[in-house]
Design an enzyme around this catalytic site. Structure first.
Site, PDB file in Angstrom:
ATOM      1  N   ASP A  15      18.211  -3.365  30.335  1.00 27.33           N
ATOM      2  CA  ASP A  15      18.066  -4.728  29.996  1.00 27.33           C
ATOM      3  C   ASP A  15      16.403  -5.057  30.449  1.00 27.33           C
ATOM      4  O   ASP A  15      16.125  -4.991  31.495  1.00 27.33           O
ATOM      5  CB  ASP A  15      18.836  -5.511  31.030  1.00 27.33           C
ATOM      6  CG  ASP A  15      18.844  -6.799  31.071  1.00 27.33           C
ATOM      7  OD1 ASP A  15      18.071  -7.453  30.394  1.00 27.33           O
ATOM      8  OD2 ASP A  15      19.414  -7.474  32.056  1.00 27.33           O
ATOM      9  N   LYS A  76       7.787 -10.531  27.627  1.00 23.54           N
ATOM     10  CA  LYS A  76       8.821 -10.780  26.675  1.00 23.54           C
ATOM     11  C   LYS A  76       8.634 -12.108  25.774  1.00 23.54           C
ATOM     12  O   LYS A  76       9.081 -12.218  24.661  1.00 23.54           O
ATOM     13  CB  LYS A  76      10.301 -10.971  27.462  1.00 23.54           C
ATOM     14  CG  LYS A  76      11.187 -10.622  26.426  1.00 23.54           C
ATOM     15  CD  LYS A  76      12.721 -10.467  27.352  1.00 23.54           C
ATOM     16  CE  LYS A  76      13.944 -10.509  26.600  1.00 23.54           C
ATOM     17  NZ  LYS A  76      15.051 -10.299  27.481  1.00 23.54           N
ATOM     18  N   GLU A 175      21.922  -9.097  24.036  1.00 21.55           N
ATOM     19  CA  GLU A 175      22.411  -9.218  25.443  1.00 21.55           C
ATOM     20  C   GLU A 175      23.783  -9.872  25.374  1.00 21.55           C
ATOM     21  O   GLU A 175      24.501  -9.197  26.279  1.00 21.55           O
ATOM     22  CB  GLU A 175      21.360  -9.988  26.111  1.00 21.55           C
ATOM     23  CG  GLU A 175      19.928  -9.391  26.056  1.00 21.55           C
ATOM     24  CD  GLU A 175      18.644 -10.214  26.482  1.00 21.55           C
ATOM     25  OE1 GLU A 175      18.953 -11.662  26.588  1.00 21.55           O
ATOM     26  OE2 GLU A 175      17.575  -9.800  26.611  1.00 21.55           O
ATOM     27  N   ASP A 197      24.265 -17.891  29.433  1.00 18.25           N
ATOM     28  CA  ASP A 197      23.203 -16.799  30.404  1.00 18.25           C
ATOM     29  C   ASP A 197      22.053 -17.751  30.807  1.00 18.25           C
ATOM     30  O   ASP A 197      21.191 -18.482  30.062  1.00 18.25           O
ATOM     31  CB  ASP A 197      22.451 -15.816  29.355  1.00 18.25           C
ATOM     32  CG  ASP A 197      21.603 -14.898  29.992  1.00 18.25           C
ATOM     33  OD1 ASP A 197      21.117 -15.214  30.962  1.00 18.25           O
ATOM     34  OD2 ASP A 197      21.113 -14.100  29.349  1.00 18.25           O
TER      35      ASP A 197
END
Ligand code: AMP
Length: 613
Positions: A15, A76, A175, A197
């Site tokens: 992850d 990211k 994800e 999330d």
């Protein structure tokens, strides 16, 4: 010599997060998180360049304050993006971002330009090295997760980062799909799943459809600038406002105080996830101490607008998928901020079903990546299908026995409720220890989790009525709740009982329980007898205090001897001896019991006519 077979069969699930990264691997017992020697799993996705050395993780994050231009985080956000895409992000990033080749960007640190892929590769290399140390073998393949909204160029950039780190990227997985895999939802038949999330700085919600083990992303919505940090900021604003009101509007906050406030705010928020209030103390120097207690209600009144924003995104995601809340079969929670109780409550209310929270929300994506890695590596998923529950479920009762609520082989979904009480006068908290297994003693069963029911008003032993409910749903998620019926105080926990148990392990647990059935039943009986004899001894002691003088010296002597004998026998292991001693003590206490009953009767009758009685 290196074991090539082992090396080749192990695929790392990674992850790669905006704030933190972590990895997991598939083992015969199920997916397992990679931890360092201190047990830590999360590696902050931060890289620091100090004196020609590169550091990653916690150590790098420590440099952020003193060395902001050479500490790189949130890489990211830069993956596969052009400088135009990034205008809003660039304003808040303290390091230098410059245009790169082909509409990409580079980070410029100490005169050297690096692509986001190269920077991500530094994190991935670190994760790979940690995993190799933990597993004692070389690892060359990985599954890496990305947000569902990542486009082709962002996915390609992630793949490249893996390659630069020396990893063959076998699969890029969404994800939300990974999170659903961690809960075993690939085995659902034609179901719609919402994955919510909420991390530190980003929010997204995805609507998935799973059919025949294949996931399809129907829609995804979110806000790349919304997360737990916003809740911290609300608390910081509340505190700074009040500090100024108390110590003067002109008060300024030097960087160290600002950093301390940020730390306090986050710690307060985390405390308020489990406590109903939390106290903050800020030393402002010059003898000025600011102290403030914040209640959960107050925090929720600050947090609600942010959480409502996330719910608006959920509504939009549903609309895009052409679905309504009722079409959603499961809701999965991901990200540290989903530990805020209001987040789960509001999400549950919106979708009309309780969200899944049993798997650690920080680890659920990495665990799912490992499940996918296991499938790719050909490791058979031998975890359990829960059409019936393979092992009994219960709670620990006084003395270490097990009170079973759901028996093995019950078809799921199922529910069971039992009422328990306390054994100590004035007990205000009850520990609930959830267990799985066939054995009679808690120590021989598998511990699934513990929680505490607090706030029980002080009452005599035996008076509180604690109702414990077990609800096992069709996916094997167990919801345990406890409620004290007189006060209405309640607490609950969610667990995945089958997580990581293989068919073989279950079989061996069941075989063990048969082999030790007699021994176990005796042990359970002994605990029950000890508990019962403790109750009898306490009642006799109380009766002696209030009515002891009714006994003749001879009766008193017999009673003292019987009590002494019971005390000795209950320390021993002989069930029959305890049982007999209990009977003898009861008999010897009979004159006392009779005197107490006479007393109660005479009080009841006193002052009343015969025909009223
Ligand atoms: P993530 O990006 O998923 O690692 O989530 C990090 C965010 O979760 C940060 O804003 C944390 O403050 C927040 N967080 C972690 N644990 C808790 C907790 N127990 N209660 C509330 N927020 C938490």
């Amino acid at each position: 010599m290196r074991n090539t077979l082992m090396t080749d069969s192990l695929i790392l699930g990674i992850d790669l997060g905006t704030t933190n990264s972590l990895a997991a691997v598939m083992t015969p017992g199920g997916p397992e998180i990679i931890r360092d020697a201190r047990g830590a799993a999360l590696v902050p996705s931060v890289i620091a360049f100090v004196d020609g050395e590169v550091t990653v993780g916690l150590e790098a994050r420590a440099h952020a304050v003193e060395n902001p231009t050479a500490t790189v985080y949130s890489v990211k956000r830069l993956m596969g993006k052009s400088i135009e895409d990034l205008t809003s992000d660039l304003a808040v990033l303290p390091y230098e971002v410059v245009p790169g080749r082909n509409d990409t960007v580079c980070v410029k640190v100490q005169g050297r330009e690096m692509t986001p892929q190269e920077l991500s590769a530094i994190i991935l290399r670190d994760i790979k090295a940690r995993a190799e140390t933990a597993r004692g073998q070389e690892i060359s393949r990985a599954v890496i997760t990305v947000p569902a909204y990542f486009d082709d160029s962002q996915r390609q950039a992630t793949r490249d980062a893996g390659r630069i780190a020396g990893l063959e990227v076998c699969r890029i997985v969404n994800e939300p799909t990974a999170a659903a895999l961690a809960y075993g939802l690939d085995r659902s038949e034609d179901a719609c799943i919402a994955v919510y999330d909420l991390g530190g700085g980003t929010f997204d919600v995805s609507i998935l459809r799973v059919s025949g083990g294949v996931f399809e992303v129907l829609s995804t919505q979110g806000d790349t600038q919304l997360g737990g940090d916003d809740l911290d900021r609300e608390l910081i604003n509340l505190l700074t406002g009040e500090i100024r009101r108390e110590f003067g509007e002109e008060l300024t906050f030097p960087p160290a105080t600002r950093q301390a406030l940020r730390t306090f705010a986050e710690a307060t928020k985390v405390r308020l996830s489990t406590e109903s209030d939390a106290t903050v103390e800020v030393d402002l120097g010059a003898g000025r101490l600011f102290r403030r207690t914040i209640t959960r209600d107050e925090f929720e009144s600050l947090a609600v607008r942010w959480i409502d924003h996330t719910i608006e995104h959920c509504a939009r995601a549903l609309r895009d998928a052409g679905l309504g809340p009722k079409d959603i079969d499961q809701v999965v929670m991901v990200g540290g901020s989903t530990r805020v109780p209001m987040v789960c409550r509001k999400t549950g209310e919106f979708f009309g079903r309780e969200p899944y929270t049993a798997v650690n929300p920080d680890e659920v994506v990495a665990l799912g990546a490992a499940v996918q890695a296991g499938i790719l590596a050909g490791i058979k998923r031998d975890t359990l299908l829960l059409d019936v529950t393979p092992l009994s479920l219960g709670i620990e009762t006084l003395g270490g026995a097990v009170g079973k609520l759901i028996m093995r082989n019950s078809t799921v979904p199922c529910q069971a409720t039992e009422t328990f009480s306390t054994y100590v006068d004035g007990q205000t908290a009850v520990d609930i220890h959830v267990l799985q297994g066939e054995r009679e003693l808690a120590k021989d069963c598998r511990s699934l989790g513990k929680f505490q029911l607090t706030g029980v008003p002080p009452m005599p032993a035996g008076a509180p009525r604690v109702q414990v409910t077990f609800l096992l749903d069709a996916n094997g998620i167990l919801d345990v709740s406890a409620r004290e019926l007189r006060s209405g105080q309640a607490a609950s926990v969610q667990i995945t009982p089958a997580h990581g148990l293989t068919r073989d392990e279950v079989d061996s647990m069941v075989r063990d329980s048969y082999a030790r059935a007699v021994e176990d039943l005796n042990a359970h009986r002994l605990i029950d007898l000890r508990n019962e004899s403790a109750r009898i001894l306490a009642a006799i002691e109380k009766a002696i205090e209030t009515a002891g003088d009714v006994l003749t010296p001879q009766q008193r002597q017999t009673l003292d001897a019987a009590v002494g004998d019971l005390k000795t026998k209950r320390e021993g292991e002989d069930c029959d001896a305890v049982y007999e001693a209990m009977g003898a003590a009861n008999d010897a206490a009979m004159p006392l019991t009779r005197a107490q009953m006479d007393d109660v009767l005479s009080k009841t009758i006193k002052g009343r006519k015969m025909d009223e009685v």
